[in-house]
Design an enzyme around this catalytic site. Structure first.
Site, PDB file in Angstrom:
ATOM      1  N   ALA A 149     -30.856 -54.930 113.726  1.00  0.00           N
ATOM      2  CA  ALA A 149     -32.122 -55.378 114.320  1.00  0.00           C
ATOM      3  C   ALA A 149     -32.128 -56.907 114.229  1.00  0.00           C
ATOM      4  CB  ALA A 149     -33.301 -54.775 113.560  1.00  0.00           C
ATOM      5  N   SER A 205     -38.240 -62.014 109.348  1.00  0.00           N
ATOM      6  CA  SER A 205     -37.289 -60.906 109.440  1.00  0.00           C
ATOM      7  C   SER A 205     -38.007 -59.685 110.011  1.00  0.00           C
ATOM      8  CB  SER A 205     -36.681 -60.622 108.068  1.00  0.00           C
ATOM      9  OG  SER A 205     -35.563 -59.777 108.184  1.00  0.00           O
ATOM     10  N   ASN A 206     -37.472 -58.507 109.777  1.00  0.00           N
ATOM     11  CA  ASN A 206     -38.094 -57.284 110.302  1.00  0.00           C
ATOM     12  C   ASN A 206     -37.835 -56.131 109.329  1.00  0.00           C
ATOM     13  OD1 ASN A 206     -35.513 -55.941 111.085  1.00  0.00           O
ATOM     14  ND2 ASN A 206     -35.379 -57.745 112.407  1.00  0.00           N
ATOM     15  N   ARG A 207     -38.310 -54.945 109.690  1.00  0.00           N
ATOM     16  CA  ARG A 207     -38.307 -53.814 108.749  1.00  0.00           C
ATOM     17  C   ARG A 207     -36.992 -53.040 108.682  1.00  0.00           C
ATOM     18  NH1 ARG A 207     -42.971 -50.110 110.365  1.00  0.00           N
ATOM     19  NH2 ARG A 207     -41.892 -48.784 108.854  1.00  0.00           N
TER      20      ARG A 207
END
Ligand code: CTP
Length: 220
Positions: A88, A21-23
C-alpha cells in the site's frame, strides 16, 4: 519463476519523529511470499515497515518510503519473471521534510503534499514479457476501479479488495477478493484466510506463466 513481491505500507517523513502512512499490516504480501517460497519459486520481498518476520528462503529488501520502494523494485525487476505489488504505497509525501522536530507552538499547521511516483505505472516500459499483478484497495465502486487500474497500469491481473469491510483487507488475517484478469475474466472468491488467497493468486500466476511459455515455444 523468479517473483518480486512488495508488501506493507510506506512511510513518508514529516520530520525526524513523524510520518504519513496507512493501515497496511503487510500480511497479504508476506503470505504471498511465504506460499511462493514454499512452492519453490525464487522470491524477492521488498517490504515497507511492518511487525512481521520475513518468511524463510526469501531475499528480503527492507525499505521505508515510496521513493525507496520504487528504487528497490527497479533494481530487482530485471532478474524477475513476475511482479506482485501488494504494497500500500503512500500516494503523497510532504514536499519538505523538516530536519528538526516541528514544535506544537503553532495552533494549526498546513502540510504541503506532493504525489509519490506510481510504481506500477512507471514500470510500463520495462514490463516486456513479465507478468504484473496489482491490488486495488477500494471502499466504493470496487469492480469499476479495478478495471480502470488494470488498464491504466498495464496489468495482467488485479486483485480487487473491498477494504471497507471489517473481515477483509487491512490488518486482519482474512480477505475477500475478486480476481480480474486482462482477458476480462472475473472470479469472485469467498471470505478466506490470506494464506488461501495467496495460494489462489499463485495458482493464477503459475497457470499464466505456463501458458506464456507454451505460446512462446509454439511460436519458435
Ligand atoms: N501502487 C503503486 N504506486 C503507487 C500507488 C499504488 O505501484 N504510488 C500500486 C499498488 O501497490 C497496487 C495498485 O498500484 O498494486 C493500486 O493501488 P491503490 O492504492 O488501490 O490505487 P492507486 O493507484 O493509489 O489509485 P487511487 O488513489 O485512485 O485508488
Amino acid at each position: 519463476m523468479r517473483i518480486l513481491i512488495t508488501a506493507g505500507p510506506t512511510r513518508e517523513a514529516i520530520d525526524p519523529v513523524r510520518f504519513l502512512s496507512n493501515r497496511s499490516s503487510g500480511k497479504m504480501g508476506y503470505c504471498l511470499a511465504r506460499v511462493a517460497a514454499r512452492r519453490g519459486h525464487g522470491v524477492t520481498l521488498v517490504s515497507g515497515p511492518v511487525a512481521l518476520r520475513p518468511p524463510e528462503g526469501v531475499t528480503f529488501v527492507p525499505v521505508t518510503s515510496a521513493l525507496e520502494m520504487l528504487a528497490a523494485v527497479k533494481r530487482h525487476l530485471p532478474r524477475c519473471d513476475a511482479l506482485i505489488m501488494a504494497a500500500a504505497v503512500a500516494d503523497w509525501r510532504p514536499r519538505n521534510v523538516s530536519p528538526q522536530k516541528l514544535k506544537k507552538a503553532t495552533a494549526s499547521r498546513v502540510l504541503c503534499l506532493v504525489p509519490t511516483p506510481d510504481i506500477l505505472a512507471s514500470l510500463r516500459s520495462k514490463k516486456g514479457r513479465r507478468i504484473f499483478i496489482g491490488f486495488a484497495a477500494e471502499t466504493e465502486r470496487l469492480l469499476a476501479e479495478a478495471h480502470r487500474k488494470l488498464r491504466d497500469k498495464n496489468l495482467d491481473l488485479i486483485v480487487a479488495n473491498d477494504v471497507s469491510r471489517r473481515d477483509a483487507g487491512f490488518e486482519v488475517d482474512t480477505n475477500r477478493v475478486t480476481l480480474v484478469d486482462a482477458s476480462g475474466r472475473v472470479q469472485a472468491l469467498p471470505l478466506m484466510t490470506k494464506m488461501k488467497v495467496a495460494a489462489r493468486i499463485l495458482d493464477w500466476l503459475e497457470a499464466c506463466g505456463l501458458s506464456a511459455r507454451v505460446l512462446q515455444r509454439s511460436a519458435e
